[in-house]
Design an enzyme around this catalytic site. Structure first.
Site, short mmCIF file in Angstrom:
data_model
loop_
_atom_site.label_atom_id
_atom_site.label_comp_id
_atom_site.label_asym_id
_atom_site.label_seq_id
_atom_site.Cartn_x
_atom_site.Cartn_y
_atom_site.Cartn_z
CB SER A 75 8.87 -31.14 26.69
OG SER A 75 10.25 -30.97 26.74
N1 SAM Z 1 12.68 -31.72 23.01
C1 SAM Z 1 12.33 -32.92 23.72
C2 SAM Z 1 10.86 -33.25 23.52
O1 SAM Z 1 10.34 -33.02 22.47
O2 SAM Z 1 10.23 -33.78 24.40
C3 SAM Z 1 12.64 -32.87 25.17
C4 SAM Z 1 14.03 -32.58 25.46
S1 SAM Z 1 14.55 -32.93 27.10
C5 SAM Z 1 13.49 -31.97 28.10
C6 SAM Z 1 16.08 -32.04 27.11
C7 SAM Z 1 17.19 -32.68 26.31
O3 SAM Z 1 18.30 -31.81 26.28
C8 SAM Z 1 17.69 -33.99 26.91
O4 SAM Z 1 17.58 -35.02 25.98
C9 SAM Z 1 19.15 -33.70 27.26
O5 SAM Z 1 20.01 -34.80 27.11
C10 SAM Z 1 19.46 -32.61 26.26
N2 SAM Z 1 20.61 -31.75 26.60
C11 SAM Z 1 21.00 -31.27 27.80
N3 SAM Z 1 22.10 -30.51 27.67
C12 SAM Z 1 22.42 -30.51 26.35
C13 SAM Z 1 23.46 -29.90 25.57
N4 SAM Z 1 24.40 -29.14 26.12
N5 SAM Z 1 23.47 -30.13 24.24
C14 SAM Z 1 22.52 -30.90 23.65
N6 SAM Z 1 21.52 -31.50 24.32
C15 SAM Z 1 21.46 -31.29 25.65
#
Ligand code: SAM
Length: 225
Positions: A75
């Site tokens: 992010s």
């Molecule tokens: N928190 C991270 C950072 O510090 O940069 C960025 C996270 S990224 C924007 C969003 C994450 O959510 C992705 O890795 C994606 O695979 C995960 N994700 C999407 N749906 C999900 C779910 N139902 N359960 C767990 N993780 C999920």
């Protein structure tokens, strides 16, 4: 050096150049409106370049999201700071993070003294982050699975942060909040979401605020897309 670091050309060295770039990033976030000193300090401490291949270290302290593989992104620092500020973390808070990704946000929460339970649905990301974070001295509890349902086994939580965009607020997450707890979640369609905060004021009472617009990757799961 750790196997993972060798395979991925990731390097865990914090040079003056990166430290200087990190200070500038903190100043930039302040100018953009991030006011919580503790959040800014945490951003100033966590080496964001550790989550990038060394070839891309020059991108690590720009205020931008960046691809981390598996179609996902680390992010934007502003977004991480914004969501973290809304959580009002107190030392010792039990926090559920949905969407571990590369774990940068996780490290910020740990720097603030939270106990972090973090869940990721993509196995490769989960495996990678589970190796990297302890290696750089950050120790959350890692889970693999669909976080749109929360993790009832370890509930209740003081705070819940969702780092992917949801079509609606999954009610099951509200059930897993302590009274006085806060949920921060981006809600909208695939193209844009509003940041929503929900404060649980009683067993079935909530105070909801709809804030600024962001663009996250989708929350994919049983209680989401
Ligand atoms: N928190 C991270 C950072 O510090 O940069 C960025 C996270 S990224 C924007 C969003 C994450 O959510 C992705 O890795 C994606 O695979 C995960 N994700 C999407 N749906 C999900 C779910 N139902 N359960 C767990 N993780 C999920």
């Amino acid at each position: 050096m750790h196997n993972f670091a060798i395979q991925m050309a990731y390097k865990f060295v914090d040079n003056y150049r990166e430290q200087g770039a990190r200070k500038k990033l903190v100043e930039e976030l302040k100018k953009k409106g991030i006011a919580d000193e503790q959040v800014l300090q945490a951003i100033g401490k966590v080496p964001r370049h550790y989550f990038f291949d060394e070839t891309f270290w020059n991108q690590a302290y720009k205020d931008i999201a960046f691809p981390i593989g598996e179609g996902q992104t680390i992010s934007q620092p502003y977004t991480v700071a914004y969501q973290t500020e809304l959580l009002h973390i107190n030392k010792g808070d039990k926090v559920l993070e949905i969407g571990t990704g590369c774990g940068y946000q996780t490290c910020i929460l740990l720097e603030l003294g939270a106990k972090v339970y973090t869940i990721e649905r993509q196995e490769k990301l989960y495996e990678r982050t589970k190796q990297v974070l302890p290696h750089i001295k950050y120790k959350p509890k890692f889970f693999l699975g669909d976080g749109s349902k929360g993790i009832p086994l370890h509930a209740p939580y003081d705070k819940i942060i969702v780092t992917a965009g949801a079509p609606t607020v999954p009610e099951i997450l509200l059930d897993q909040l302590n009274i006085g707890g806060i949920l921060v979640i981006p809600v909208g369609d695939e193209n844009s979401q509003k940041m929503v905060t929900i404060l649980k004021t009683g067993e079935h009472d909530y105070e909801k605020h709809v804030l600024d617009t962001f663009r996250f990757v989708p929350l994919v799961g049983d209680k989401a897309w």
